[in-house]
Design a protein around this motif. Structure first.
Motif, PDB file in Angstrom:
ATOM      1  N   GLU A  89       0.833  -1.210   0.000  1.00 36.38           N
ATOM      2  CA  GLU A  89       0.000   0.000   0.000  1.00 36.38           C
ATOM      3  C   GLU A  89       0.864   1.255   0.000  1.00 36.38           C
ATOM      4  N   LEU A  90       1.897   1.275   0.847  1.00 40.60           N
ATOM      5  CA  LEU A  90       2.763   2.453   0.927  1.00 40.60           C
ATOM      6  C   LEU A  90       3.548   2.648  -0.363  1.00 40.60           C
ATOM      7  N   ALA A  91       4.060   1.545  -0.916  1.00 39.47           N
ATOM      8  CA  ALA A  91       4.883   1.644  -2.117  1.00 39.47           C
ATOM      9  C   ALA A  91       4.083   2.109  -3.320  1.00 39.47           C
ATOM     10  N   GLU A  92       2.808   1.799  -3.338  1.00 41.15           N
ATOM     11  CA  GLU A  92       1.965   2.214  -4.458  1.00 41.15           C
ATOM     12  C   GLU A  92       1.445   3.637  -4.283  1.00 41.15           C
ATOM     13  N   GLY A  93       1.667   4.209  -3.117  1.00 39.63           N
ATOM     14  CA  GLY A  93       1.217   5.566  -2.852  1.00 39.63           C
ATOM     15  C   GLY A  93       2.268   6.596  -3.212  1.00 39.63           C
ATOM     16  N   PRO A  94       2.017   7.870  -2.836  1.00 36.62           N
ATOM     17  CA  PRO A  94       2.944   8.944  -3.208  1.00 36.62           C
ATOM     18  C   PRO A  94       4.256   8.881  -2.435  1.00 36.62           C
ATOM     19  N   SER A  95       5.321   9.312  -3.086  1.00 35.00           N
ATOM     20  CA  SER A  95       6.645   9.397  -2.474  1.00 35.00           C
ATOM     21  C   SER A  95       7.392  10.550  -3.110  1.00 35.00           C
ATOM     22  N   SER A  96       8.113  11.290  -2.309  1.00 36.59           N
ATOM     23  CA  SER A  96       8.859  12.445  -2.833  1.00 36.59           C
ATOM     24  C   SER A  96      10.292  12.393  -2.337  1.00 36.59           C
ATOM     25  N   PHE A  97      10.966  11.282  -2.646  1.00 35.44           N
ATOM     26  CA  PHE A  97      12.321  11.078  -2.130  1.00 35.44           C
ATOM     27  C   PHE A  97      13.282  12.176  -2.571  1.00 35.44           C
ATOM     28  N   ALA A  98      14.110  12.611  -1.636  1.00 29.32           N
ATOM     29  CA  ALA A  98      15.190  13.557  -1.926  1.00 29.32           C
ATOM     30  C   ALA A  98      16.293  13.346  -0.902  1.00 29.32           C
ATOM     31  N   PRO A  99      17.573  13.409  -1.329  1.00 27.71           N
ATOM     32  CA  PRO A  99      18.682  13.311  -0.369  1.00 27.71           C
ATOM     33  C   PRO A  99      18.652  14.456   0.636  1.00 27.71           C
ATOM     34  N   LEU A 100      19.481  14.324   1.668  1.00 28.64           N
ATOM     35  CA  LEU A 100      19.463  15.269   2.777  1.00 28.64           C
ATOM     36  C   LEU A 100      20.072  16.614   2.412  1.00 28.64           C
ATOM     37  N   TYR A 101      21.068  16.616   1.526  1.00 23.78           N
ATOM     38  CA  TYR A 101      21.793  17.843   1.204  1.00 23.78           C
ATOM     39  C   TYR A 101      22.109  17.879  -0.286  1.00 23.78           C
ATOM     40  N   PRO A 102      22.315  19.066  -0.852  1.00 18.59           N
ATOM     41  CA  PRO A 102      22.636  19.171  -2.285  1.00 18.59           C
ATOM     42  C   PRO A 102      24.105  18.879  -2.553  1.00 18.59           C
ATOM     43  N   ASP A 103      24.426  18.530  -3.791  1.00 15.41           N
ATOM     44  CA  ASP A 103      25.800  18.240  -4.177  1.00 15.41           C
ATOM     45  C   ASP A 103      26.730  19.424  -3.933  1.00 15.41           C
ATOM     46  N   ASP A 104      26.234  20.643  -4.182  1.00 22.82           N
ATOM     47  CA  ASP A 104      27.120  21.804  -4.150  1.00 22.82           C
ATOM     48  C   ASP A 104      27.343  22.378  -2.756  1.00 22.82           C
ATOM     49  N   MET A 105      26.812  21.758  -1.734  1.00 23.75           N
ATOM     50  CA  MET A 105      27.088  22.212  -0.366  1.00 23.75           C
ATOM     51  C   MET A 105      28.533  21.880  -0.004  1.00 23.75           C
ATOM     52  N   PRO A 106      29.277  22.777   0.657  1.00 26.27           N
ATOM     53  CA  PRO A 106      30.657  22.465   1.060  1.00 26.27           C
ATOM     54  C   PRO A 106      30.732  21.207   1.924  1.00 26.27           C
ATOM     55  N   LEU A 107      31.871  20.523   1.850  1.00 28.85           N
ATOM     56  CA  LEU A 107      32.011  19.228   2.516  1.00 28.85           C
ATOM     57  C   LEU A 107      31.763  19.308   4.021  1.00 28.85           C
ATOM     58  N   PHE A 108      32.344  20.302   4.682  1.00 29.07           N
ATOM     59  CA  PHE A 108      32.159  20.381   6.129  1.00 29.07           C
ATOM     60  C   PHE A 108      30.705  20.673   6.481  1.00 29.07           C
ATOM     61  N   GLU A 109      30.026  21.457   5.654  1.00 27.22           N
ATOM     62  CA  GLU A 109      28.614  21.740   5.903  1.00 27.22           C
ATOM     63  C   GLU A 109      27.759  20.484   5.712  1.00 27.22           C
ATOM     64  N   LYS A 110      28.156  19.619   4.798  1.00 30.63           N
ATOM     65  CA  LYS A 110      27.438  18.343   4.644  1.00 30.63           C
ATOM     66  C   LYS A 110      27.553  17.520   5.933  1.00 30.63           C
ATOM     67  N   MET A 111      28.753  17.489   6.501  1.00 33.15           N
ATOM     68  CA  MET A 111      28.947  16.759   7.754  1.00 33.15           C
ATOM     69  C   MET A 111      28.131  17.389   8.873  1.00 33.15           C
ATOM     70  N   GLU A 112      28.096  18.705   8.915  1.00 32.33           N
ATOM     71  CA  GLU A 112      27.288  19.393   9.934  1.00 32.33           C
ATOM     72  C   GLU A 112      25.805  19.116   9.733  1.00 32.33           C
ATOM     73  N   THR A 113      25.369  19.066   8.501  1.00 34.62           N
ATOM     74  CA  THR A 113      23.959  18.802   8.214  1.00 34.62           C
ATOM     75  C   THR A 113      23.543  17.430   8.722  1.00 34.62           C
ATOM     76  N   ILE A 114      24.369  16.418   8.462  1.00 29.49           N
ATOM     77  CA  ILE A 114      24.075  15.074   8.961  1.00 29.49           C
ATOM     78  C   ILE A 114      24.080  15.067  10.485  1.00 29.49           C
ATOM     79  N   ALA A 115      25.071  15.703  11.083  1.00 26.02           N
ATOM     80  CA  ALA A 115      25.197  15.694  12.538  1.00 26.02           C
ATOM     81  C   ALA A 115      24.006  16.375  13.208  1.00 26.02           C
ATOM     82  N   ARG A 116      23.543  17.455  12.626  1.00 32.40           N
ATOM     83  CA  ARG A 116      22.454  18.207  13.251  1.00 32.40           C
ATOM     84  C   ARG A 116      21.086  17.601  12.957  1.00 32.40           C
ATOM     85  N   ARG A 117      20.860  17.200  11.700  1.00 27.30           N
ATOM     86  CA  ARG A 117      19.521  16.739  11.331  1.00 27.30           C
ATOM     87  C   ARG A 117      19.294  15.265  11.618  1.00 27.30           C
TER      88      ARG A 117
END
Length: 557
Positions: A427-455
């Motif tokens: 039922e869930l798989a046949e329903g709506p989904s709006s998958f997106a990664p946590l951060y964009p490619d162009d975010m600086p590397l350290f900010e990506k690490m901070e994003t994972i750590a905080r979120r």
């Protein structure tokens, strides 16, 4: 009545010939390379011919942070695959291969459990089809060629102090973490300090699991940064002309392994990076092949959702263009009680309040996983000692978060005990989904690490020495800034302290080291005291693994 062990159940399995399992997926006998009667590799040319087929639905199975009480993520992955087939869906299971290190150290096996197992269980937990040995050999060939190049004149001007390619072996051995090589005189080379990692932490393992085909594999191998010169310019694997020979060693290992469950449903078991020190997912080629052959593909990511699921979404799905349709988070009443402060010895006693306290860990994982834009359901993996009041406490808590916890009895009953979850997943798989990664490619590397750590970890900050921040800046200037990051951190906690359970907030994530995996395509951030070469415990599982009088393996479980 004495319960049968996992290995006893697996030994009694009525396996079908592997050619019959392949036929269920439409794989002709000539496109399977048998390794005995019950396992085979799928030929590369057959996989290439699937390109124009539509994809099935991808289901991720993840879990809460692991505890000594047990959660049963692999068991649930296998059970759900069987359950989907039971309700009339064509489903394939995709999981990782087992590493000898933890099998002989703490776990003793990694093929599921009870009536929800993949067989042949012994072979999968031991040498299987030799993939890990091939990865170890390819990795160490490159290490040998580095020292050999320096010995014969060092035309590439490698700075021996800045060689970043360590050796590997597929066993826990703390004595090899920090070693000096090339001792013994002129004929043995130039002494230098280095060390070993476990094979599952090898960049070659990560490359094999992220490569689309053999051409992509060889290109990624060539992109490995092995060392730096005195002017800090990188030396690549291709500069040493090692990439071709490494690809030769890995040719057969790149072909996914086809096996079966106890209920004779197909399963791909391929690749094996750990999720606490690597990206924790089975191979892209196995997953994408399965998606072309089945309506539903059930895969897992290592350890809790804070590690495996995050890396599955941010690394594997990003790199392979995958879009998961739903996620299942595995939890148990026993683990909720441990997160609520109950000692392992006291888990047999009913404690509803401890269950309620421990549910905070589950709630954190639900919220984190939903943050990637996909629907979530909880698999409440049943243990015989669970009371109805404890089970209801979990159900009520999860319902309060807007989802549901479905009781699953697949360990004892196989697919019949997990039908409710299978129907809800559809039922869930046949329903709506709006998958997106946590951060964009162009975010600086350290900010990506901070994003994972905080979120994901809910930490207040990430701290790092100036030298680490400078290294990240240099990599960004060299063109690696768009890479995702792979956090190497303890699996037992949202913090870097493995003893902190529940859902802590306000902590700090210390970065100890960063490593560039240019061939795999990510930057590794080593946090806290996590080790890329584990050690054996005080009483390793190896002490009870042996052959019985009939020549059968005992002690794997």
């Amino acid at each position: 009545m004495q319960l049968r062990t996992d290995i006893e159940i697996a030994r009694e399995a009525r396996k079908l010939p592997i050619l019959e399992i392949g036929a269920k997926l439409g794989i002709p006998p000539e496109d399977l390379v048998p390794y005995g009667h019950d396992k085979a590799k799928v030929a590369q040319h057959f996989i290439r011919g699937l390109a124009d087929r539509p994809d099935g639905k991808l289901i991720l199975v993840t879990a809460i942070n692991p505890t000594p009480a047990g959660e049963g993520k692999t068991t649930t992955t296998v059970g759900l695959g069987d359950g989907l087939n039971r309700i009339g869906k064509q489903a394939v299971i995709c999981i990782r291969e087992a590493s000898l290190g933890p099998n002989f150290g703490m776990k003793g096996g990694a093929a599921g459990g009870g009536m929800a197992q993949i067989v042949p269980m012994e072979e999968m937990n031991l040498h299987f089809t030799g993939d890990f040995h091939a990865i170890t050999a390819a990795h160490n060939l490159l290490a040998a060629m580095i020292d050999n190049h320096i010995y014969w004149g060092n035309a590439l001007e490698i700075d021996a102090r800045r060689i970043v390619w360590r050796r590997v072996m597929d066993m826990n051995d703390r004595a090899l973490r920090d070693v000096v090589v090339n001792l013994g005189g002129v004929s043995n080379g130039f002494p230098r300090q280095t060390g070993f990692d476990i094979t599952v932490a090898s960049e070659v393992m990560a490359i094999l699991c992220l490569a689309r085909d053999l051409d992509d594999l060889e290109q990624r191998l060539g992109n490995i940064v092995v060392a730096y010169r005195r002017d800090r310019s990188p030396v690549f694997c291709r500069d040493l002309k090692a990439d071709g020979a490494m690809a030769v060693l890995l040719r057969d290992a790149m072909q996914p392994n086809l096996v079966q469950t106890l209920e004779n449903n197909p399963a791909f078991v391929h690749g094996g990076p750990f999720a606490n020190i690597a990206h924790g997912c089975n191979s892209v080629i196995a997953t994408t092949t399965a998606l072309k052959l089945a309506d539903y593909v059930v895969t897992e990511a290592g350890f809790g959702a804070d590690l495996g699921a995050e890396k599955f979404f941010d690394i594997k799905c990003r790199k392979a263009g995958l879009k998961p349709s739903a996620a299942v988070i595995v939890a148990t009443v026993r683990a909720m009680k441990m997160n609520g402060g109950v000692a392992k010895a006291d888990l047999g006693r009913e404690d509803v309040e401890a269950v309620r306290r421990g549910c905070a860990n589950l709630g954190r994982h639900i919220a984190n996983t939903r943050g990637f834009g996909i629907p979530v359901v909880v698999a409440l993996n049943h243990f015989t000692g669970d009371t109805e009041a404890e089970l209801q406490a979990v159900r009520d808590y999860v319902a309060g978060l807007g989802t549901e916890a479905i009781l699953c009895r697949h360990w004892a009953e196989g697919s019949a005990g997990i039908e409710d979850l299978a129907r809800r997943v559809v039922e869930l798989a046949e329903g709506p989904s709006s998958f997106a990664p946590l951060y964009p490619d162009d975010m600086p590397l350290f900010e990506k690490m901070e994003t994972i750590a905080r979120r994901i970890y809910h930490a207040d900050e990430v701290i790092a020495e100036p030298a680490i921040r400078e290294q990240l800046r240099v990599w960004e200037e060299a063109g690696y800034g768009a890479l995702p990051v792979c956090m190497a951190k303890t699996q037992y906690s949202f913090t870097t302290d493995p003893s902190v359970r529940g859902a802590p907030t306000g902590h700090v994530i210390p970065l100890r080291e960063v490593r560039l995996s240019a061939g795999a395509g990510f930057v590794v951030a080593i946090c806290g005291e996590i080790m890329t070469m584990p050690g054996l415990p005080q009483t390793p599982a190896a002490e009870v693994i042996r052959l019985n009088a009939a020549g059968q393996v005992e002690g794997l479980f």
